[in-house]
Design a protein around this motif. Sequence first.
Motif, PDB file in Angstrom:
ATOM      1  N   GLY A  34       0.813  -1.212   0.000  1.00 56.07           N
ATOM      2  CA  GLY A  34       0.000   0.000   0.000  1.00 56.07           C
ATOM      3  C   GLY A  34       0.845   1.260   0.000  1.00 56.07           C
ATOM      4  N   VAL A  35       1.812   1.311   0.885  1.00 54.77           N
ATOM      5  CA  VAL A  35       2.667   2.488   1.000  1.00 54.77           C
ATOM      6  C   VAL A  35       3.507   2.670  -0.266  1.00 54.77           C
ATOM      7  CG1 VAL A  35       4.576   1.346   2.238  1.00 54.77           C
ATOM      8  CG2 VAL A  35       4.108   3.771   2.620  1.00 54.77           C
ATOM      9  N   THR A  36       3.964   1.567  -0.853  1.00 51.04           N
ATOM     10  CA  THR A  36       4.744   1.644  -2.085  1.00 51.04           C
ATOM     11  C   THR A  36       3.887   2.131  -3.247  1.00 51.04           C
ATOM     12  OG1 THR A  36       6.302  -0.050  -1.359  1.00 51.04           O
ATOM     13  CG2 THR A  36       6.085   0.265  -3.736  1.00 51.04           C
ATOM     14  N   ALA A  37       2.674   1.607  -3.368  1.00 48.57           N
ATOM     15  CA  ALA A  37       1.771   2.045  -4.441  1.00 48.57           C
ATOM     16  C   ALA A  37       1.503   3.548  -4.343  1.00 48.57           C
ATOM     17  CB  ALA A  37       0.466   1.262  -4.394  1.00 48.57           C
ATOM     18  N   LEU A  38       1.385   4.060  -3.128  1.00 45.14           N
ATOM     19  CA  LEU A  38       1.149   5.491  -2.936  1.00 45.14           C
ATOM     20  C   LEU A  38       2.353   6.326  -3.376  1.00 45.14           C
ATOM     21  CD1 LEU A  38      -0.603   5.270   0.521  1.00 45.14           C
ATOM     22  CD2 LEU A  38      -1.646   6.189  -1.567  1.00 45.14           C
ATOM     23  N   VAL A  39       3.547   5.923  -2.987  1.00 38.61           N
ATOM     24  CA  VAL A  39       4.750   6.684  -3.339  1.00 38.61           C
ATOM     25  C   VAL A  39       4.986   6.622  -4.848  1.00 38.61           C
ATOM     26  CG1 VAL A  39       7.265   6.834  -3.039  1.00 38.61           C
ATOM     27  CG2 VAL A  39       5.786   6.509  -1.045  1.00 38.61           C
ATOM     28  N   VAL A  40       4.782   5.473  -5.461  1.00 37.69           N
ATOM     29  CA  VAL A  40       4.927   5.356  -6.919  1.00 37.69           C
ATOM     30  C   VAL A  40       3.889   6.237  -7.611  1.00 37.69           C
ATOM     31  CG1 VAL A  40       4.724   3.766  -8.888  1.00 37.69           C
ATOM     32  CG2 VAL A  40       6.024   3.081  -6.859  1.00 37.69           C
ATOM     33  N   GLU A  89      -7.102   6.366  -1.327  1.00 37.27           N
ATOM     34  CA  GLU A  89      -7.751   6.156  -0.028  1.00 37.27           C
ATOM     35  C   GLU A  89      -7.700   4.682   0.382  1.00 37.27           C
ATOM     36  OE1 GLU A  89      -8.619   9.851  -1.719  1.00 37.27           O
ATOM     37  OE2 GLU A  89      -9.156   7.947  -2.610  1.00 37.27           O
ATOM     38  N   GLU A  90      -7.990   3.789  -0.550  1.00 34.24           N
ATOM     39  CA  GLU A  90      -7.928   2.355  -0.228  1.00 34.24           C
ATOM     40  C   GLU A  90      -6.502   1.916   0.066  1.00 34.24           C
ATOM     41  OE1 GLU A  90     -11.039  -0.670  -1.887  1.00 34.24           O
ATOM     42  OE2 GLU A  90     -10.201   0.484  -3.556  1.00 34.24           O
ATOM     43  N   ALA A  91      -5.546   2.364  -0.732  1.00 37.12           N
ATOM     44  CA  ALA A  91      -4.147   2.006  -0.487  1.00 37.12           C
ATOM     45  C   ALA A  91      -3.696   2.541   0.869  1.00 37.12           C
ATOM     46  CB  ALA A  91      -3.255   2.530  -1.608  1.00 37.12           C
ATOM     47  N   PHE A  92      -4.204   3.716   1.245  1.00 35.76           N
ATOM     48  CA  PHE A  92      -3.851   4.290   2.542  1.00 35.76           C
ATOM     49  C   PHE A  92      -4.390   3.454   3.696  1.00 35.76           C
ATOM     50  CE2 PHE A  92      -1.728   8.457   2.561  1.00 35.76           C
ATOM     51  CZ  PHE A  92      -1.235   8.413   3.851  1.00 35.76           C
ATOM     52  N   SER A  93      -5.464   2.704   3.454  1.00 37.69           N
ATOM     53  CA  SER A  93      -6.015   1.852   4.515  1.00 37.69           C
ATOM     54  C   SER A  93      -5.056   0.719   4.876  1.00 37.69           C
ATOM     55  CB  SER A  93      -7.373   1.280   4.098  1.00 37.69           C
ATOM     56  OG  SER A  93      -7.217   0.310   3.088  1.00 37.69           O
ATOM     57  N   ASP A  94      -4.036   0.500   4.031  1.00 41.53           N
ATOM     58  CA  ASP A  94      -3.041  -0.549   4.242  1.00 41.53           C
ATOM     59  C   ASP A  94      -1.801  -0.009   4.969  1.00 41.53           C
ATOM     60  OD1 ASP A  94      -2.111  -3.298   3.659  1.00 41.53           O
ATOM     61  OD2 ASP A  94      -0.635  -2.287   2.387  1.00 41.53           O
ATOM     62  N   THR A  95      -1.785   1.288   5.272  1.00 38.61           N
ATOM     63  CA  THR A  95      -0.612   1.909   5.877  1.00 38.61           C
ATOM     64  C   THR A  95      -1.072   3.006   6.838  1.00 38.61           C
ATOM     65  OG1 THR A  95       1.542   2.907   5.352  1.00 38.61           O
ATOM     66  CG2 THR A  95      -0.311   3.560   3.939  1.00 38.61           C
ATOM     67  N   ASN A  96      -0.189   3.906   7.179  1.00 40.18           N
ATOM     68  CA  ASN A  96      -0.564   5.070   7.979  1.00 40.18           C
ATOM     69  C   ASN A  96       0.329   6.242   7.582  1.00 40.18           C
ATOM     70  OD1 ASN A  96       1.870   5.140   9.674  1.00 40.18           O
ATOM     71  ND2 ASN A  96       1.036   3.298  10.634  1.00 40.18           N
ATOM     72  N   LEU A  97       0.009   7.416   8.077  1.00 42.91           N
ATOM     73  CA  LEU A  97       0.721   8.618   7.666  1.00 42.91           C
ATOM     74  C   LEU A  97       2.207   8.555   8.014  1.00 42.91           C
ATOM     75  CD1 LEU A  97       0.296  11.311   6.262  1.00 42.91           C
ATOM     76  CD2 LEU A  97      -0.198  12.328   8.485  1.00 42.91           C
ATOM     77  N   HIS A  98       2.552   8.025   9.171  1.00 44.25           N
ATOM     78  CA  HIS A  98       3.961   7.918   9.561  1.00 44.25           C
ATOM     79  C   HIS A  98       4.732   7.024   8.578  1.00 44.25           C
ATOM     80  CE1 HIS A  98       7.578   7.578  11.972  1.00 44.25           C
ATOM     81  NE2 HIS A  98       7.503   6.269  11.806  1.00 44.25           N
ATOM     82  N   GLN A  99       4.180   5.862   8.259  1.00 40.07           N
ATOM     83  CA  GLN A  99       4.849   4.939   7.337  1.00 40.07           C
ATOM     84  C   GLN A  99       4.979   5.549   5.946  1.00 40.07           C
ATOM     85  OE1 GLN A  99       2.220   1.583   7.911  1.00 40.07           O
ATOM     86  NE2 GLN A  99       3.611   0.635   9.378  1.00 40.07           N
ATOM     87  N   TYR A 100       3.902   6.192   5.493  1.00 45.44           N
ATOM     88  CA  TYR A 100       3.908   6.835   4.171  1.00 45.44           C
ATOM     89  C   TYR A 100       4.976   7.928   4.113  1.00 45.44           C
ATOM     90  CZ  TYR A 100       2.342  10.121   0.578  1.00 45.44           C
ATOM     91  OH  TYR A 100       2.283  10.980  -0.481  1.00 45.44           O
ATOM     92  N   ASN A 101       4.998   8.812   5.108  1.00 47.48           N
ATOM     93  CA  ASN A 101       5.985   9.891   5.114  1.00 47.48           C
ATOM     94  C   ASN A 101       7.408   9.357   5.206  1.00 47.48           C
ATOM     95  OD1 ASN A 101       4.205  12.050   4.814  1.00 47.48           O
ATOM     96  ND2 ASN A 101       3.843  12.224   7.009  1.00 47.48           N
ATOM     97  N   ALA A 102       7.612   8.301   5.986  1.00 41.25           N
ATOM     98  CA  ALA A 102       8.946   7.710   6.124  1.00 41.25           C
ATOM     99  C   ALA A 102       9.437   7.165   4.785  1.00 41.25           C
ATOM    100  CB  ALA A 102       8.933   6.603   7.175  1.00 41.25           C
ATOM    101  N   LEU A 103       8.590   6.408   4.098  1.00 37.18           N
ATOM    102  CA  LEU A 103       9.015   5.830   2.813  1.00 37.18           C
ATOM    103  C   LEU A 103       9.191   6.928   1.766  1.00 37.18           C
ATOM    104  CD1 LEU A 103       9.755   3.322   1.206  1.00 37.18           C
ATOM    105  CD2 LEU A 103       7.354   3.146   0.517  1.00 37.18           C
ATOM    106  N   ARG A 104       8.243   7.830   1.702  1.00 35.21           N
ATOM    107  CA  ARG A 104       8.313   8.902   0.702  1.00 35.21           C
ATOM    108  C   ARG A 104       9.604   9.709   0.871  1.00 35.21           C
ATOM    109  NH1 ARG A 104       6.405  14.177  -0.625  1.00 35.21           N
ATOM    110  NH2 ARG A 104       5.292  14.168  -2.620  1.00 35.21           N
ATOM    111  N   GLN A 105       9.920  10.075   2.096  1.00 34.65           N
ATOM    112  CA  GLN A 105      11.126  10.866   2.360  1.00 34.65           C
ATOM    113  C   GLN A 105      12.392  10.101   1.962  1.00 34.65           C
ATOM    114  OE1 GLN A 105      11.537  11.996   6.487  1.00 34.65           O
ATOM    115  NE2 GLN A 105      12.876  13.705   5.987  1.00 34.65           N
TER     116      GLN A 105
END
Length: 119
Positions: A34-40, A89-105
Amino acid sequence: MLSIESVRNALYKSWSLESSSKWTRENPAKGQCGVTALVVNDLFGGEILKTKCIGGWHFYNKLNGSCYDFTKEQFPKAIEYDDIPSSREEAFSDTNLHQYNALRQKVYHELSFLNEHLL
């Protein structure tokens, strides 16, 4: 120019326990879909797709008509893709804001490091 391969390499270097609580050294892609799909999606746009797997939904990307699953290595067997349209939104349900920001950064840092050394 940003390439799929440079993003793939940046993702592999960036996955960690910060981006998924399921991460292990033996299986770094585990829990990262989920987090990877969001960053891509941030980097390339395109669509986010999903397919049913053991344990729930698995998210991946469709870019310029081709599907890319950067986290398929987490599974012991090949996946049968259903290519069901999904959303951020659905992909975000597989992660959280902290994980998303960590990977994106981390990914953006890896890509800027790469670009600096290609010039």
